[in-house]
Design a protein around this motif. Structure first.
Motif, short mmCIF file in Angstrom:
data_model
loop_
_atom_site.label_atom_id
_atom_site.label_comp_id
_atom_site.label_asym_id
_atom_site.label_seq_id
_atom_site.Cartn_x
_atom_site.Cartn_y
_atom_site.Cartn_z
N VAL A 227 -4.44 9.83 2.73
CA VAL A 227 -4.42 9.92 1.50
C VAL A 227 -3.03 9.50 0.78
O VAL A 227 -2.03 9.48 1.38
CB VAL A 227 -4.86 11.04 0.50
CG1 VAL A 227 -3.71 12.28 1.02
CG2 VAL A 227 -5.06 11.38 -0.72
N ASP A 228 -3.28 8.49 -0.23
CA ASP A 228 -1.79 8.18 -0.86
C ASP A 228 -1.75 9.00 -2.06
O ASP A 228 -2.13 8.96 -3.09
CB ASP A 228 -2.12 6.62 -1.47
CG ASP A 228 -1.92 5.59 -0.25
OD1 ASP A 228 -1.34 5.79 0.77
OD2 ASP A 228 -2.94 4.70 -0.11
N THR A 234 4.48 13.22 -5.82
CA THR A 234 5.44 13.39 -4.96
C THR A 234 6.84 13.67 -5.85
O THR A 234 7.96 13.91 -5.31
CB THR A 234 6.03 12.08 -4.29
OG1 THR A 234 6.22 10.98 -5.33
CG2 THR A 234 4.68 11.53 -3.36
N SER A 235 6.64 13.84 -7.12
CA SER A 235 7.79 13.85 -8.11
C SER A 235 8.95 12.74 -7.73
O SER A 235 10.06 13.03 -7.80
CB SER A 235 8.33 15.26 -7.91
OG SER A 235 7.46 16.10 -8.18
N SER A 236 8.74 11.52 -7.51
CA SER A 236 9.76 10.42 -7.26
C SER A 236 9.16 9.27 -7.73
O SER A 236 7.98 9.51 -8.29
CB SER A 236 10.13 10.46 -5.74
OG SER A 236 8.73 9.99 -5.04
N ASP A 237 9.78 8.12 -7.58
CA ASP A 237 9.39 6.85 -8.01
C ASP A 237 8.47 6.32 -6.86
O ASP A 237 7.96 5.09 -6.88
CB ASP A 237 10.16 5.92 -8.15
CG ASP A 237 11.44 5.68 -7.47
OD1 ASP A 237 11.44 6.43 -6.36
OD2 ASP A 237 12.35 5.13 -7.65
N LYS A 238 8.02 6.81 -5.82
CA LYS A 238 7.38 6.52 -4.49
C LYS A 238 6.15 6.97 -4.43
O LYS A 238 6.16 8.19 -4.45
CB LYS A 238 8.34 6.37 -3.38
CG LYS A 238 9.51 5.54 -3.51
CD LYS A 238 10.37 5.58 -2.15
CE LYS A 238 11.59 4.68 -2.21
NZ LYS A 238 12.27 4.96 -0.93
N SER A 239 5.08 6.33 -3.71
CA SER A 239 3.96 6.81 -3.18
C SER A 239 4.30 7.27 -1.71
O SER A 239 4.97 6.54 -1.02
CB SER A 239 2.74 6.17 -3.50
OG SER A 239 2.55 5.81 -4.68
#
Length: 582
Positions: A227-228, A234-239
């Motif tokens: 799953v992505d 993620t509480s970030s700017d990335k998946s």
């Protein structure tokens, strides 16, 4: 967590060999085109391929650039093209366009097509019609079964539900006959096999999932066991792409739990993890060294997974709150129980008018139709008209597809007046007689789902609230409101050691059961294989059904293994019907 197993379940067979065999065969096929090559991959083969042979393995065998099928090659592309594809006519036309374009420009290349799982004669015909059959070499990657977890195997054929719907009994018998004599004296590893067509139980697949793994699938869409998780999780700017299986120590403990139990577990897990970190205080140098070398890495990994699953839960909660999830669940439960049907129909009409979601609206209409054995003509026409007005007339073919496979149907017109109705009609006006006739007709039309539900006890009758933390039966996967029909059938056959006493249920399902027994196994009930059960779902299996049968396995001290054409849910089923317009 919630389960108190009666017996330890036996270990399942090692299915990792399936993955290794598939990888070895693919490597062999790639090496049949020696030297540097570019690989074009069909979209729905990308995720399975990643689980079998990742990019580094492909690079080791001279794969230079990777392209998605339908993407044109770059100007500096290799002199050899390899296509890993499904046997589809449109894909053959795409390949033919590339070959013919090279011919027109005078570019010389070698072309190899690897069909998975097999090539079709129709594909060769298209290549011949396009004038490129002599320019390509064809091979087959016989990749049929992909282990997604220790007890889940998928054929990764999501289009099976829409395109094929084959009953595999004859194939199964052929395989049995071929293998007769080969296994003499060898203990079997699997004691029972169930083959289940999806059309035996549409209801379960149409219901909203409320176990954690099912909700993750409904919300984020699990593909090939991964799953992505996006930035909101993620509480970030990335998946982050996360593999969901039994190796995930956090996920493995919550995957089968009702969502209402998950937050409490994650909270306790967080406190336990913090307590393990706090043990560092007061350690001497040797103890600290042992802690760092033996435990710290594992704790950090567990902390990372814990954070991701807490983030996923929060994201699910936000999305479901926006979608009036509780109201939807209430309407579903009413449909399952057969109460407040008019109120539920009004809820669906409001859902359509608000244009909440074309997929969700279709799902609710299908659930209403299946549980009521078809919609009364007036409701069918009304809901269909409202839907087409809200979501567009292009969905006319969608309704045709749904009607054809029995997901959204219109009840047949009532039969002629009975003797009682005839007498009544002489005493009242024509208009009133019509209403009374409709009432008699509605009483005469028995819903198969209602009859099956009553016969098998699919709707639990419990006093007070259903305990979701310590469930008593498989109904917990739907909040205690409904036992999945497919799972109940399996439970009953196991309890009865056959189909005796279930003849009426089979008749109501309009199906044909079959039972093949191995006398050797029957004479040796102590064999461990008797407690290993293979369930084959043709047309897709949901995570709710998997969770329910895992529960049953723990209760009975047996191990269920799941083989399915693909993992499915209500959204995938509806999307398949919409895509069939193309």
């Amino acid at each position: 967590m919630a389960f108190a197993g009666r017996r330890d379940a036996p270990e399942p067979p090692d299915f990792g060999i399936l993955k290794r065999l598939a990888r070895d065969q693919l490597v062999y096929l790639l090496e049949q085109l020696p030297g540097k090559k570019d690989l074009f991959i069909e979209a729905d083969l990308m995720s399975p391929l990643d689980r079998i042979a990742n990019v580094s393995i492909l690079k080791q065998h001279d794969v230079d650039k990777l392209y998605k099928v339908e993407t044109r090659p770059a100007p500096g592309a290799s002199d050899q093209f390899c296509f890993l594809v499904r046997p589809r006519v449109r894909t053959m036309r795409f390949i033919a366009d590339i070959v013919n374009a090279d011919k027109m420009s005078g570019r010389s290349r070698k072309y190899k097509i690897i069909f998975s799982p097999q090539k079709f004669y129709a594909c060769e015909m298209v290549l011949e019609e396009e004038g490129v059959f002599g320019d390509v070499t064809c091979d087959e990657w016989s990749f049929y079964l992909l282990p997604l977890d220790e007890d889940i195997i998928s054929m990764e054929l999501p289009e099976f539900f829409r395109d094929y719907f084959l009953m595999s009994h004859e194939l199964w018998r052929d395989l049995e006959e071929e293998s007769e004599g080969e296994g003499q004296g060898r203990k079997p590893e699997i004691g029972h096999v169930f083959l289940m067509d999806r059309d035996v139980d549409y209801v379960t697949a149409l219901c909203s999932q409320v176990v954690y793994e099912g909700l993750v699938d409904d919300t984020f869409r699990i593909k090939c066991g991964s799953v992505d998780f996006g930035p909101d999780v993620t509480s970030s700017d990335k998946s982050i792409k996360v593999l969901l299986n039994a190796q995930d120590k956090v996920f493995s403990q919550i995957r089968n739990e009702h969502f209402s139990s998950v937050f409490g577990f994650l909270s306790q897990k967080s406190r336990n993890l913090q307590a393990q970190y706090d043990r560092r205080r007061g350690m001497d140098i040797k103890q600290m060294k042992d802690f760092v070398s033996q435990e710290l890495k594992g704790l950090k990994q567990e902390h990372r997974l814990l954070s991701l699953h807490i983030g996923a839960c929060e994201s699910i909660m936000k999305k479901k709150t926006k979608q009036d999830f509780q109201e939807t669940i209430k309407a579903e439960h009413s449909l399952l129980e057969g109460f407040d049907i008019r109120e539920s129909t009004s809820f669906i009409e409001e859902h359509i008018d608000r244009q909440v979601s074309p997929i969700e609206s279709l799902r609710l209409m299908c659930l209403l139709s299946i549980t009521e054995n078809g919609l009364v003509p007036k409701d069918y026409r009304s809901l269909k008209t409202q839907y087409l007005q809200s979501y567009g007339p292009e969905h006319l073919l969608t309704f045709h597809n749904l009607k054809r496979i029995g997901l959204l149907t219109e009840q047949a017109a009532g039969e002629t007046l009975t003797a009682v109705e005839s007498k009544v009609s002489k005493l009242v006006t024509d208009r009133a007689a019509g209403k009374i006739t409709d009432a008699f007709n509605s009483l005469a039309r028995k819903s198969n789902f209602r009859a099956i539900s009553k016969k098998l006890g699919l709707i639990p009758r419990v006093e007070g609230e259903y305990d979701l933390k310590m469930p008593r039966d498989m109904a917990y996967v739907f909040g205690g409101a409904y036992v999945p029909l497919s799972c109940k059938i399996i439970e009953q056959v196991l309890e009865r050691r056959g189909w005796q006493g279930l003849e009426e249920v089979v008749r109501l399902l309009n199906g044909n059961e079959f039972s093949v027994s191995d006398s050797t196994v029957e004479d040796n009930p102590t064999w461990e294989s008797q407690r290993v059960i293979l369930t084959v779902f043709l047309g897709g299996c949901t995570f709710s059904e998997i969770a329910a049968l895992r529960f049953l396995g723990k209760e009975r001290g047996c191990k269920f293994i799941f083989l399915t054409t693909a993992i499915t849910n209500s959204a995938r089923m509806m999307e398949a019907m919409i895509e069939a317009r193309a």
